[in-house]
Design a protein around this motif. Structure first.
Motif, mmCIF file in Angstrom:
data_model
loop_
_atom_site.group_PDB
_atom_site.id
_atom_site.type_symbol
_atom_site.label_atom_id
_atom_site.label_comp_id
_atom_site.label_asym_id
_atom_site.label_seq_id
_atom_site.Cartn_x
_atom_site.Cartn_y
_atom_site.Cartn_z
ATOM 1 N N SER A 56 -80.542 -89.683 -9.225
ATOM 2 C CA SER A 56 -79.767 -89.724 -7.983
ATOM 3 C C SER A 56 -80.119 -88.542 -7.084
ATOM 4 O O SER A 56 -80.773 -87.586 -7.501
ATOM 5 N N TYR A 57 -79.689 -88.651 -5.845
ATOM 6 C CA TYR A 57 -79.780 -87.532 -4.902
ATOM 7 C C TYR A 57 -78.358 -87.101 -4.555
ATOM 8 O O TYR A 57 -77.534 -87.930 -4.148
ATOM 9 N N GLN A 58 -78.093 -85.815 -4.707
ATOM 10 C CA GLN A 58 -76.762 -85.275 -4.478
ATOM 11 C C GLN A 58 -76.782 -84.292 -3.308
ATOM 12 O O GLN A 58 -77.835 -83.751 -2.939
ATOM 13 N N ASP A 97 -80.281 -88.524 -13.789
ATOM 14 C CA ASP A 97 -79.960 -89.925 -13.511
ATOM 15 C C ASP A 97 -80.737 -90.494 -12.322
ATOM 16 O O ASP A 97 -80.524 -91.639 -11.917
ATOM 17 N N THR A 114 -76.358 -90.258 0.345
ATOM 18 C CA THR A 114 -76.555 -89.702 -0.985
ATOM 19 C C THR A 114 -75.435 -90.122 -1.923
ATOM 20 O O THR A 114 -74.418 -90.693 -1.509
ATOM 21 N N SER A 115 -75.620 -89.812 -3.201
ATOM 22 C CA SER A 115 -74.552 -90.015 -4.182
ATOM 23 C C SER A 115 -73.511 -88.909 -4.019
ATOM 24 O O SER A 115 -73.841 -87.796 -3.605
#
Length: 368
Positions: free
Chosen positions: A198-200, A196, A182-183
């Motif tokens: 993304s996956y957090q 954005d 993940t980010s």
């Protein structure tokens, strides 16, 4: 004191369907193998010698993890559980579960696993925490995931699956073939971030998803199981999962502290269901033993780790079917937890939970 045998068939588990989001999240996120995670350790364990009888090996967490109040270690398993060869994806590792105490830490983080690179005693020991997550759609229907809010009192790794105790429900199952990277730029967010794309994961580099679960039920008026600890038994036929209950009762009353065995399917690495669709226990005992934190079995002998609280050394309890419970007083450090057996090394692994007193250690199984 002799543990009382119970009608094992009355205790049962049933599998849910597998998550339909795994494939979609596989396509959205890069995957990492177990060897990549173990080789990407970003924390350094320290040598230590916990106060345990028949000690064979041990290490302690780095200072921050030893002292942190809001992450608490509980369960333990190893690659010796996962395969008969004692390695997975070319590595040998120890895995420890931690639960998040929201009262101490604030926003719920769920549970995490520490993947510890531990090839030989005395070698440099590094580790990395991996967050466990449950796939779900976000409010806009986008594939996402959230934290898994469990105590995670016990874990067992079998094949590709890590089984995690769900205290009042049964077992959650996580698949190490689907570790996602993940980010890490937003340690306040979890799951898909529409701003954005993304996956957090609260700043964790890797997440491991739940793929399905087992839900418990009972028959014949038997009380539901409290899933407090879990261990794998490769010495039984077939291989099996041992489940133990923690009980803490007022003086003068009897604890209901039961131990169960559930069979495994050695081909699918899932629990072995009967024709009625349920996985029935094959052994069940009431030990009437307070403060069981770990339960395991080796060649028909059951091993209990028993806590004496935050200030007293723990105990090892052993019994066989039809036999008396033998208590080995003070043989474990303060705050012992779950068991995992590494047969080739004659090691029974355990860990201590209390902040400032945390260790991971192995005792000689054959000494008992």
């Amino acid at each position: 004191m002799k543990p009382v045998e119970l009608p094992a068939e009355a205790f049962r588990l049933k599998a849910s369907a597998s998550s339909t989001l795994i494939d979609e999240l596989d396509a959205a996120l890069p995957r990492a193998g177990v060897s990549a995670v173990v080789g990407d350790g970003n924390r350094q364990a320290t040598p230590c010698e916990p106060e345990a009888a028949n000690l064979l090996a041990a290490f302690c967490w780095q200072d921050g993890d030893n002292a942190v109040e809001y992450w608490i270690p509980q369960g333990i398993t190893t690659t010796a559980d996962s395969t008969a060869e004692a390695s997975y994806d070319g590595v040998r590792a120890i895995v420890v579960s931690w639960y998040y105490d929201q009262d101490q830490g604030g926003t719920e983080r769920g549970i995490r696993l520490s993947f510890v690179d531990y090839p030989t005693p005395g070698a440099a020991t590094t580790y990395r925490h991996v967050l466990l997550v449950e796939p779900q759609n976000d409010e806009d229907g986008h594939p996402s995931f959230g934290p898994v809010d469990l105590h995670a009192g016990g874990i067992a790794w079998y094949g590709d699956y890590i089984y995690v105790a769900d205290t009042w429900e049964g077992l959650r199952v996580f698949d190490v073939r689907h570790i996602w990277r993940t980010s890490t730029d937003d340690d306040t967010a979890i799951g898909y971030k529409p701003e954005d794309g993304s996956y957090q994961a609260f700043g964790y580099k890797y997440v491991l998803p739940q793929v399905f679960r087992y839900t418990q039920s009972t028959s014949g008026g038997q009380a539901p199981i409290r899933f407090s600890c879990v261990a794998l038994d490769r010495t039984s036929t077939p291989d099996s999962v041992i489940v133990g209950e923690y009980a803490n009762v007022p003086d003068g009353q009897t604890a209901r502290a039961r131990v169960f065995r559930f069979p495994l399917d050695e081909n699918s690495h899932t629990l072995a269901a009967s024709a009625d669709g349920y996985v029935h226990a094959t052994e069940a005992y009431d030990t009437a033993t307070e403060s069981i934190q770990g339960a395991a079995a080796i060649d028909g002998k059951f091993f209990l780790s028993i806590s004496a609280g935050a200030n007293g050394n723990g105990h090892v309890g052993t019994f066989t079917r039809g036999g008396e419970l033998a208590l080995h007083t003070g043989d474990l450090p303060i705050g012992p937890e779950d068991w995992s057996y590494w047969a080739a090394n004659d090691q029974l692994w355990n860990l201590a939970e209390y902040a400032g007193k945390r260790s991971v250690f192995a005792i000689r199984a054959s000494a008992y």
